[in-house]
Design a protein around this motif. Structure first.
Motif, short mmCIF file in Angstrom:
data_model
loop_
_atom_site.label_atom_id
_atom_site.label_comp_id
_atom_site.label_asym_id
_atom_site.label_seq_id
_atom_site.Cartn_x
_atom_site.Cartn_y
_atom_site.Cartn_z
N THR A 29 -6.24 -5.49 29.15
CA THR A 29 -6.25 -5.78 27.71
C THR A 29 -4.85 -6.08 27.18
O THR A 29 -4.73 -6.62 26.08
CB THR A 29 -6.84 -4.59 26.92
N GLU A 30 -3.81 -5.72 27.93
CA GLU A 30 -2.45 -6.02 27.47
C GLU A 30 -1.90 -7.28 28.12
O GLU A 30 -0.76 -7.68 27.84
CB GLU A 30 -1.51 -4.84 27.76
N LEU A 31 -2.69 -7.93 28.99
CA LEU A 31 -2.16 -9.11 29.68
C LEU A 31 -1.73 -10.23 28.72
O LEU A 31 -0.73 -10.91 29.00
CB LEU A 31 -3.16 -9.63 30.72
N GLN A 102 -6.93 -3.42 22.94
CA GLN A 102 -8.31 -2.96 22.74
C GLN A 102 -9.26 -4.08 23.17
O GLN A 102 -8.88 -5.27 23.12
CB GLN A 102 -8.51 -2.59 21.24
N GLN A 103 -10.45 -3.70 23.62
CA GLN A 103 -11.45 -4.71 23.96
C GLN A 103 -11.70 -5.61 22.75
O GLN A 103 -11.57 -5.18 21.61
CB GLN A 103 -12.76 -4.02 24.37
N GLU A 104 -12.07 -6.85 23.02
CA GLU A 104 -12.33 -7.80 21.94
C GLU A 104 -13.36 -7.21 20.97
O GLU A 104 -14.29 -6.53 21.40
CB GLU A 104 -12.86 -9.13 22.50
N GLN A 105 -13.16 -7.52 19.69
CA GLN A 105 -14.13 -7.05 18.69
C GLN A 105 -15.50 -7.65 19.05
O GLN A 105 -15.60 -8.81 19.41
CB GLN A 105 -13.70 -7.50 17.30
N GLY A 106 -16.51 -6.89 18.96
CA GLY A 106 -17.85 -7.37 19.36
C GLY A 106 -18.12 -7.01 20.81
O GLY A 106 -19.13 -6.38 21.11
N HIS A 107 -17.18 -7.35 21.69
CA HIS A 107 -17.32 -6.94 23.10
C HIS A 107 -17.26 -5.41 23.18
O HIS A 107 -18.03 -4.78 23.91
CB HIS A 107 -16.20 -7.59 23.91
N GLY A 108 -16.36 -4.85 22.40
CA GLY A 108 -16.24 -3.39 22.38
C GLY A 108 -17.54 -2.71 21.97
O GLY A 108 -17.90 -1.66 22.50
N LEU A 161 -4.78 -3.26 19.02
CA LEU A 161 -4.70 -4.72 19.08
C LEU A 161 -5.87 -5.28 19.91
O LEU A 161 -5.76 -5.39 21.14
CB LEU A 161 -3.38 -5.15 19.73
N PRO A 162 -6.98 -5.63 19.26
CA PRO A 162 -8.11 -6.20 20.03
C PRO A 162 -7.72 -7.52 20.69
O PRO A 162 -6.91 -8.30 20.16
CB PRO A 162 -9.19 -6.42 18.97
N GLY A 163 -8.35 -7.79 21.84
CA GLY A 163 -8.01 -8.97 22.62
C GLY A 163 -8.18 -10.27 21.84
O GLY A 163 -7.35 -11.19 21.97
N ASP A 164 -9.25 -10.36 21.01
CA ASP A 164 -9.46 -11.61 20.28
C ASP A 164 -8.35 -11.87 19.27
O ASP A 164 -7.99 -13.02 19.00
CB ASP A 164 -10.84 -11.61 19.59
N ILE A 165 -7.77 -10.81 18.74
CA ILE A 165 -6.66 -10.97 17.79
C ILE A 165 -5.43 -11.51 18.52
O ILE A 165 -4.71 -12.38 18.01
CB ILE A 165 -6.32 -9.60 17.13
#
Ligand SMILES: Cc1ncc(C[n+]2csc(CCOP(=O)(O)OP(=O)(O)O)c2C)c(N)n1
Ligand SMILES: [Mg+2]
Length: 554
Positions: A29-31, A102-108, A161-165
């Motif tokens: 998630t931090e990549l 954080q996992q993408e919003q929705g994916h989470g 920090l979600p991935g999609d952001i």
């Protein structure tokens, strides 16, 4: 405005806010962040091999620099690993922006691996915890986070920090940061009242706290003590250099033994608590450490600490340095000859009992056990204090082994000592890395107990990787000696379960070498000082494992 990705905006905002070090331990998630780190050479990425170590390094850096630090950890398990270190950082008021991918919003929502809401986890130990839900909000959130972390009472903040952001691209105005000038000076009336009470006191006493160090107010505090002829004690949790120890008014650290603290304060009629936590204790006792008839005046920028546990005659929310600068001229001008003479007499009367006098006595006692094997920790602390270069910084988390260190170690400047603050083990090994990065060029000794070292042992790798001039002195008593002592004194039994680190013995020399830190084991007391001098002079990380007495005949 030009389009920018969330990940680049995040790093750009850190740089804009003056962050120079990003401590981290990455996961998938931090990549996105790791992808753009090379584009920001102003921001040094410091890898820690476990999240507790990551946050403790950031804590050390923030404590030793007073600057904003950033730490990034990996989703819920990483944040969970970091919580003990975050507790420590909150305790010492370290300005840290802690983030987690954080996992993408929705994916989470679908509860993939590694998912859990992060804000409720971080919340209890930070000033503000928030998840970014729209990339447009990132600048506002980052600016606010930096401002909050650095505004007294300073402390960590958390951003999820979600991935999609991080992926999203948007036209963002990154804005500008705000710094709050919180160097508050008391009102004229408050200064009058302080000066009047201090000068009228029969025998005033000062407790010196860490705000004197963070605001560089040693000279001013020392002058006030002289003008008043006031004894000065270091606060009950002495985790920073809080007063120049060699000053004639300095009496040493107050203990955290309620009975002893009360006895030390009993002779006085007025207590000025300067930037300290008022008598923070550790273990329960029915005894109130504050004598009932002692008048308390407390100056601190941290309003939560004022009048927290004790009725306080006069509580002033202000910056200690500004307060002292305004107070000193009043005290100087208002001292009639008779008051000045009384102050001088009080100061002279402290000489046989002050820190320097206590040190000389403790030194004789320590030299009496100089030959003992395993090495007596009192002698070891004497040798450390005498062998370190004058500009050395000391980080300490050595529990019983370091009992005598405050008696011997001269604290000369506000940034020369960082001890375990909250009681949560795991600061020392990693905190030393942060301190070394914050004060480049200063030799550093980290004195850490064998038990404590194991809460942050991975920090050795980072110290080796960055070639930091840290000498780790591991006091190996093969046990949790403090717990053994307390089991005996508090529970009346010496059947020790879970307090021995012997079977198998931990080989700290081997551990250090495996992570790239040259190390040696010292069992003969005479070998220690030359080994320490050599290690401190080499300008690179070293570890000295010292075999000290376990206190129970071994
Ligand atoms: C995170 C955390 N876990 C456990 C403890 C409980 N604890 C306090 S002191 C101590 C032992 C420390 O051992 P060492 O560093 O070897 O010092 P010694 O007691 O031998 O002087 C432990 C386990 C703690 N304070 N913090
Ligand atoms: Mg130990």
């Amino acid at each position: 405005m030009s389009a920018i990705t969330g990940r680049s905006a995040f790093l750009q905002l850190l740089v804009d806010e003056g962050v120079t070090h990003l401590f981290g331990n990455p996961g998938t998630t931090e990549l996105p962040i790791m992808e753009v780190v090379p584009q920001f050479p102003q921001l040094k990425f410091v890898l820690g091999l476990q999240e507790a170590v990551v946050v403790a390094m950031a804590d050390g850096y923030a404590r030793a620099s007073g600057r904003l630090a950033a730490a990034n950890v990996h989703v819920a398990p990483g944040l969970g690993n970091a919580m003990g270190a975050l507790y420590n950082a909150r305790f010492s008021g370290s300005p840290i922006i802690l983030t987690a991918g954080q996992q993408e919003q929705g994916h989470g929502l679908r509860e993939p691996l590694l998912y859990a809401p992060l804000v409720p986890v971080a919340q209890p130990f930070v000033k503000w915890a928030v998840e970014v839900t729209r990339v447009e909000d990132l600048p506002l959130i980052m600016r606010r986070a930096a401002k909050l972390a650095l505004t007294p009472p300073t402390g960590p903040v958390f951003i999820s920090l979600p991935g999609d952001i991080l992926e999203e691209q948007a036209e963002l105005d990154l804005g500008r940061g705000t710094r709050v000038d919180a160097r508050m000076r008391p009102s004229d009336a408050a200064l009058e009242r302080l000066a009047g009470a201090l000068l009228a006191a029969r025998d005033p006493v000062i407790i010196a706290g860490q705000e004197l160090a963070t605001h560089d107010a040693f000279a001013e505090a020392a002058e006030l003590a002289e003008l008043l002829g006031a004894a000065v004690y270091q606060q009950s949790v002495p985790y920073a250099a809080q007063f120049p120890t060699a000053h004639p008014a300095y009496m040493g650290a107050l203990t955290r033994n309620q009975k002893q603290v009360r006895a030390a304060l009993e002779p006085h009629d007025l207590l000025l608590c300067l930037g300290a936590d008022l008598l923070r204790m550790s273990v329960y006792s029915p005894i109130d450490p504050l004598p009932p008839r002692l008048t308390v005046m407390h100056v601190s920028e941290r309003d939560w600490e004022l009048g927290k546990n004790n009725a306080t005659e006069f509580a002033v929310q202000a910056n200690v340095l500004e307060t002292l600068r305004a107070l000193l001229p009043l005290v100087r001008a208002r001292r009639p000859g008779e008051t000045a003479a009384r102050a001088a007499r009080r100061l002279a009367a402290l000489a046989p009992r002050n820190w320097a006098a206590q040190r000389d006595k403790a030194r004789i006692a320590a030299l009496e056990v100089a030959e003992e094997k395993p090495i007596d920790p009192r002698f070891l602390m004497l040798r450390i204090a005498e062998s370190l270069p004058a500009d050395a910084v000391v980080v300490e988390e050595a529990l019983t082994s370091a009992n005598a260190l405050p008696q011997f170690l001269e604290l000369r400047d506000p940034r020369c000592f960082y001890g375990l603050a909250s009681g949560g083990l795991g600061f020392g090994m990693a905190g030393a890395v942060g301190v070394a990065l914050a004060q480049p060029g200063r030799p550093l000794a980290a004195v850490v107990g064998d038990g404590s070292a194991m809460y942050g042992i991975q920090a050795l790798w980072t110290a080796a990787h960055l070639k930091l001039p840290i000498t780790y002195v591991i006091t190996n008593n093969r046990s949790y000696r403090i717990l053994k002592e307390r089991l005996v004194s508090m529970r009346g039994t010496d059947r020790f379960v879970g307090m021995d680190l012997r079977d198998p013995a931990i080989d700290f020399t081997g551990l250090a070498q495996s992570m790239g830190v040259p190390a040696r084991r010292i069992a003969d007391p005479q070998d220690f000082a030359p080994a320490l001098r050599e290690a401190m002079a080499c300008g690179a990380p070293r570890l000295i494992e010292v075999m000290v007495a376990d206190g129970f005949g071994g």
